[in-house]
Design a protein around this motif. Sequence first.
Motif, PDB file in Angstrom:
ATOM      1  N   ILE A   6     -10.552  -0.266 -45.760  1.00  0.00           N
ATOM      2  CA  ILE A   6     -11.986  -0.339 -46.011  1.00  0.00           C
ATOM      3  C   ILE A   6     -12.697   0.547 -44.996  1.00  0.00           C
ATOM      4  CG2 ILE A   6     -13.985  -1.870 -46.185  1.00  0.00           C
ATOM      5  CD1 ILE A   6     -11.926  -4.187 -46.587  1.00  0.00           C
ATOM      6  N   CYS A   7     -13.588   1.386 -45.477  1.00  0.00           N
ATOM      7  CA  CYS A   7     -14.283   2.377 -44.651  1.00  0.00           C
ATOM      8  C   CYS A   7     -15.679   1.866 -44.281  1.00  0.00           C
ATOM      9  CB  CYS A   7     -14.376   3.689 -45.431  1.00  0.00           C
ATOM     10  SG  CYS A   7     -15.055   5.084 -44.514  1.00  0.00           S
ATOM     11  N   TYR A   8     -15.919   1.672 -42.996  1.00  0.00           N
ATOM     12  CA  TYR A   8     -17.228   1.193 -42.523  1.00  0.00           C
ATOM     13  C   TYR A   8     -18.229   2.344 -42.460  1.00  0.00           C
ATOM     14  CZ  TYR A   8     -20.900  -0.411 -39.404  1.00  0.00           C
ATOM     15  OH  TYR A   8     -22.128  -0.710 -38.864  1.00  0.00           O
ATOM     16  N   VAL A   9     -19.395   2.135 -43.085  1.00  0.00           N
ATOM     17  CA  VAL A   9     -20.491   3.095 -43.044  1.00  0.00           C
ATOM     18  C   VAL A   9     -21.776   2.339 -42.727  1.00  0.00           C
ATOM     19  CG1 VAL A   9     -21.876   4.713 -44.395  1.00  0.00           C
ATOM     20  CG2 VAL A   9     -19.402   4.651 -44.719  1.00  0.00           C
ATOM     21  N   ASN A  10     -22.482   2.765 -41.698  1.00  0.00           N
ATOM     22  CA  ASN A  10     -23.780   2.166 -41.388  1.00  0.00           C
ATOM     23  C   ASN A  10     -24.806   2.816 -42.305  1.00  0.00           C
ATOM     24  OD1 ASN A  10     -25.876   0.772 -40.264  1.00  0.00           O
ATOM     25  ND2 ASN A  10     -25.537   1.472 -38.166  1.00  0.00           N
ATOM     26  N   ALA A  11     -25.097   2.168 -43.423  1.00  0.00           N
ATOM     27  CA  ALA A  11     -25.830   2.813 -44.510  1.00  0.00           C
ATOM     28  C   ALA A  11     -27.328   2.552 -44.500  1.00  0.00           C
ATOM     29  CB  ALA A  11     -25.255   2.355 -45.861  1.00  0.00           C
ATOM     30  N   PHE A  12     -27.754   1.445 -43.929  1.00  0.00           N
ATOM     31  CA  PHE A  12     -29.160   1.055 -44.017  1.00  0.00           C
ATOM     32  C   PHE A  12     -29.900   1.215 -42.685  1.00  0.00           C
ATOM     33  CE2 PHE A  12     -27.177  -0.809 -47.631  1.00  0.00           C
ATOM     34  CZ  PHE A  12     -28.152  -1.018 -48.593  1.00  0.00           C
ATOM     35  N   GLN A  13     -29.172   1.518 -41.623  1.00  0.00           N
ATOM     36  CA  GLN A  13     -29.767   1.749 -40.309  1.00  0.00           C
ATOM     37  C   GLN A  13     -29.049   2.914 -39.654  1.00  0.00           C
ATOM     38  OE1 GLN A  13     -30.865  -2.986 -39.493  1.00  0.00           O
ATOM     39  NE2 GLN A  13     -29.607  -1.909 -38.005  1.00  0.00           N
ATOM     40  N   ALA A  14     -29.744   3.539 -38.693  1.00  0.00           N
ATOM     41  CA  ALA A  14     -29.100   4.577 -37.895  1.00  0.00           C
ATOM     42  C   ALA A  14     -28.186   3.918 -36.871  1.00  0.00           C
ATOM     43  CB  ALA A  14     -30.156   5.428 -37.196  1.00  0.00           C
ATOM     44  N   GLN A  15     -27.233   4.675 -36.369  1.00  0.00           N
ATOM     45  CA  GLN A  15     -26.400   4.168 -35.295  1.00  0.00           C
ATOM     46  C   GLN A  15     -27.237   4.045 -34.017  1.00  0.00           C
ATOM     47  OE1 GLN A  15     -23.954   2.788 -36.671  1.00  0.00           O
ATOM     48  NE2 GLN A  15     -22.163   3.856 -35.878  1.00  0.00           N
ATOM     49  N   PRO A  16     -26.823   3.177 -33.095  1.00  0.00           N
ATOM     50  CA  PRO A  16     -27.567   3.032 -31.842  1.00  0.00           C
ATOM     51  C   PRO A  16     -27.380   4.251 -30.944  1.00  0.00           C
ATOM     52  CG  PRO A  16     -25.569   1.727 -31.782  1.00  0.00           C
ATOM     53  CD  PRO A  16     -25.669   2.266 -33.169  1.00  0.00           C
ATOM     54  N   GLY A  17     -28.276   4.395 -30.006  1.00  0.00           N
ATOM     55  CA  GLY A  17     -28.156   5.479 -29.037  1.00  0.00           C
ATOM     56  C   GLY A  17     -29.155   6.585 -29.289  1.00  0.00           C
ATOM     57  N   LYS A  18     -29.602   7.202 -28.203  1.00  0.00           N
ATOM     58  CA  LYS A  18     -30.614   8.249 -28.288  1.00  0.00           C
ATOM     59  C   LYS A  18     -30.122   9.470 -29.047  1.00  0.00           C
ATOM     60  CE  LYS A  18     -33.045   6.930 -24.049  1.00  0.00           C
ATOM     61  NZ  LYS A  18     -33.469   7.371 -22.687  1.00  0.00           N
ATOM     62  N   LYS A  19     -28.847   9.781 -28.919  1.00  0.00           N
ATOM     63  CA  LYS A  19     -28.328  10.984 -29.571  1.00  0.00           C
ATOM     64  C   LYS A  19     -28.407  10.850 -31.083  1.00  0.00           C
ATOM     65  CE  LYS A  19     -24.420  14.175 -29.397  1.00  0.00           C
ATOM     66  NZ  LYS A  19     -23.078  14.437 -28.793  1.00  0.00           N
ATOM     67  N   ALA A  20     -28.022   9.669 -31.597  1.00  0.00           N
ATOM     68  CA  ALA A  20     -28.090   9.444 -33.037  1.00  0.00           C
ATOM     69  C   ALA A  20     -29.530   9.447 -33.527  1.00  0.00           C
ATOM     70  CB  ALA A  20     -27.406   8.129 -33.389  1.00  0.00           C
ATOM     71  N   THR A  21     -30.416   8.800 -32.768  1.00  0.00           N
ATOM     72  CA  THR A  21     -31.828   8.761 -33.160  1.00  0.00           C
ATOM     73  C   THR A  21     -32.431  10.155 -33.181  1.00  0.00           C
ATOM     74  OG1 THR A  21     -32.095   6.529 -32.246  1.00  0.00           O
ATOM     75  CG2 THR A  21     -34.093   7.809 -32.590  1.00  0.00           C
ATOM     76  N   ARG A  22     -32.097  10.950 -32.164  1.00  0.00           N
ATOM     77  CA  ARG A  22     -32.628  12.322 -32.124  1.00  0.00           C
ATOM     78  C   ARG A  22     -32.136  13.123 -33.322  1.00  0.00           C
ATOM     79  NH1 ARG A  22     -31.899  12.030 -26.338  1.00  0.00           N
ATOM     80  NH2 ARG A  22     -29.850  13.028 -26.542  1.00  0.00           N
ATOM     81  N   TRP A  23     -30.894  12.882 -33.763  1.00  0.00           N
ATOM     82  CA  TRP A  23     -30.380  13.598 -34.937  1.00  0.00           C
ATOM     83  C   TRP A  23     -31.227  13.295 -36.164  1.00  0.00           C
ATOM     84  CZ3 TRP A  23     -28.426  12.185 -39.727  1.00  0.00           C
ATOM     85  CH2 TRP A  23     -27.790  13.206 -40.452  1.00  0.00           C
ATOM     86  N   TRP A  24     -31.531  12.002 -36.375  1.00  0.00           N
ATOM     87  CA  TRP A  24     -32.379  11.635 -37.508  1.00  0.00           C
ATOM     88  C   TRP A  24     -33.773  12.233 -37.368  1.00  0.00           C
ATOM     89  CZ3 TRP A  24     -31.274   9.727 -42.132  1.00  0.00           C
ATOM     90  CH2 TRP A  24     -30.039   9.100 -42.311  1.00  0.00           C
ATOM     91  N   GLU A  25     -34.325  12.174 -36.171  1.00  0.00           N
ATOM     92  CA  GLU A  25     -35.674  12.714 -35.959  1.00  0.00           C
ATOM     93  C   GLU A  25     -35.704  14.216 -36.206  1.00  0.00           C
ATOM     94  OE1 GLU A  25     -37.297   9.509 -32.624  1.00  0.00           O
ATOM     95  OE2 GLU A  25     -36.380  11.398 -31.994  1.00  0.00           O
ATOM     96  N   ARG A  26     -34.642  14.897 -35.847  1.00  0.00           N
ATOM     97  CA  ARG A  26     -34.583  16.353 -36.029  1.00  0.00           C
ATOM     98  C   ARG A  26     -34.308  16.744 -37.481  1.00  0.00           C
ATOM     99  NH1 ARG A  26     -30.692  17.093 -32.944  1.00  0.00           N
ATOM    100  NH2 ARG A  26     -29.026  17.442 -34.468  1.00  0.00           N
ATOM    101  N   GLU A  27     -33.379  16.029 -38.124  1.00  0.00           N
ATOM    102  CA  GLU A  27     -32.910  16.426 -39.450  1.00  0.00           C
ATOM    103  C   GLU A  27     -33.643  15.728 -40.596  1.00  0.00           C
ATOM    104  OE1 GLU A  27     -30.802  18.829 -39.851  1.00  0.00           O
ATOM    105  OE2 GLU A  27     -30.317  19.093 -37.718  1.00  0.00           O
ATOM    106  N   HIS A  28     -34.020  14.450 -40.388  1.00  0.00           N
ATOM    107  CA  HIS A  28     -34.581  13.659 -41.499  1.00  0.00           C
ATOM    108  C   HIS A  28     -35.635  12.682 -40.974  1.00  0.00           C
ATOM    109  CE1 HIS A  28     -31.343  15.197 -44.031  1.00  0.00           C
ATOM    110  NE2 HIS A  28     -30.491  14.833 -43.090  1.00  0.00           N
ATOM    111  N   ASP A  29     -36.581  13.207 -40.238  1.00  0.00           N
ATOM    112  CA  ASP A  29     -37.572  12.341 -39.604  1.00  0.00           C
ATOM    113  C   ASP A  29     -38.337  11.495 -40.623  1.00  0.00           C
ATOM    114  OD1 ASP A  29     -38.992  11.581 -37.088  1.00  0.00           O
ATOM    115  OD2 ASP A  29     -40.710  12.378 -38.207  1.00  0.00           O
ATOM    116  N   ASP A  30     -38.550  12.036 -41.816  1.00  0.00           N
ATOM    117  CA  ASP A  30     -39.321  11.331 -42.833  1.00  0.00           C
ATOM    118  C   ASP A  30     -38.558  10.151 -43.439  1.00  0.00           C
ATOM    119  OD1 ASP A  30     -37.571  13.305 -43.919  1.00  0.00           O
ATOM    120  OD2 ASP A  30     -38.534  13.023 -45.870  1.00  0.00           O
TER     121      ASP A  30
END
Length: 278
Positions: free
Chosen positions: A80-104
């Motif tokens: 079974i493959c775990y995917v965090n589908a409804f939330q971003a992963q924790p940590g500033k690096k992951a959050t910055r990726w979303w803000e940079r690539e898909h902020d909306d």
Amino acid sequence: MRAGLGGTLLLALLVGCSTAGPGDSAGSGTSTASGAGDVRQPPVDAKFDYQLGGPYAPPAKVRAVSRDRTADPAPGLYNICYVNAFQAQPGKKATRWWEREHDDLLLRDDEERTVVDEDWEEPLLDISTQKKREALAEIVGEWIDGCADAGFDAVEPDNLDSYERSDDLLTTDDAAAFARLLARRAHSQGLAIAQKNTTDLLDRRERIGFDFAVTEECARYKECPDFAEAYDGKVFDIEYVTKDFDTACRAWGKKLSITLRDRDVRPAGEDGHVYRHC
């Protein structure tokens, strides 16, 4: 997600799936038609290991395992493959990726502040409109495709219940609609898909397309009977407290797959690692 993730897997949003061939996982369920293709259903009441904190050789008698999408499947088991589908992963690096690539696509409140799951410090993804759900389904869909390419048998999209932490900005209808898109993508890739927690959506499981369930602490929250009935025993439950595990084994050990893990789901050999099954 009630359990924590360990180590570098916390940055899984930024890392691709493994490139193992699709034939590397033998799986032990029966093949059945579902969605756009054949999916391998999980074995019922199989010994199970929850390895989100890092992969390791499964204990003897284990027939099914859940691993992060950045890990390789375990040869010869139902994977079974775990995917965090409804939330971003924790940590500033992951959050910055979303803000940079898909902020909306990050959920924001009326004051444009990011809505965060405070327990795990995970920003919520915005599934409030069809357009945003479809955009997110393409992003998460690529991860699901990666799970299939790596040789997994099924996918476990986590944080289905993120609407409970959304300050009423998201609804069960939003979650069901997004989950339906993910189920369609998983089935098109030949993967079964698990409902992860929340009894709120059990009555919609067939319309969404869920094939089985992965639950955390169904004994602690007195949810085991509901999941057992809904999925006819195709339930992998993880308990994190010994007394809850013992209760679950006494009541459901002959019908459901019950596993005891430490909350940080540490790999075998690390201090604090806990694993037992009924």
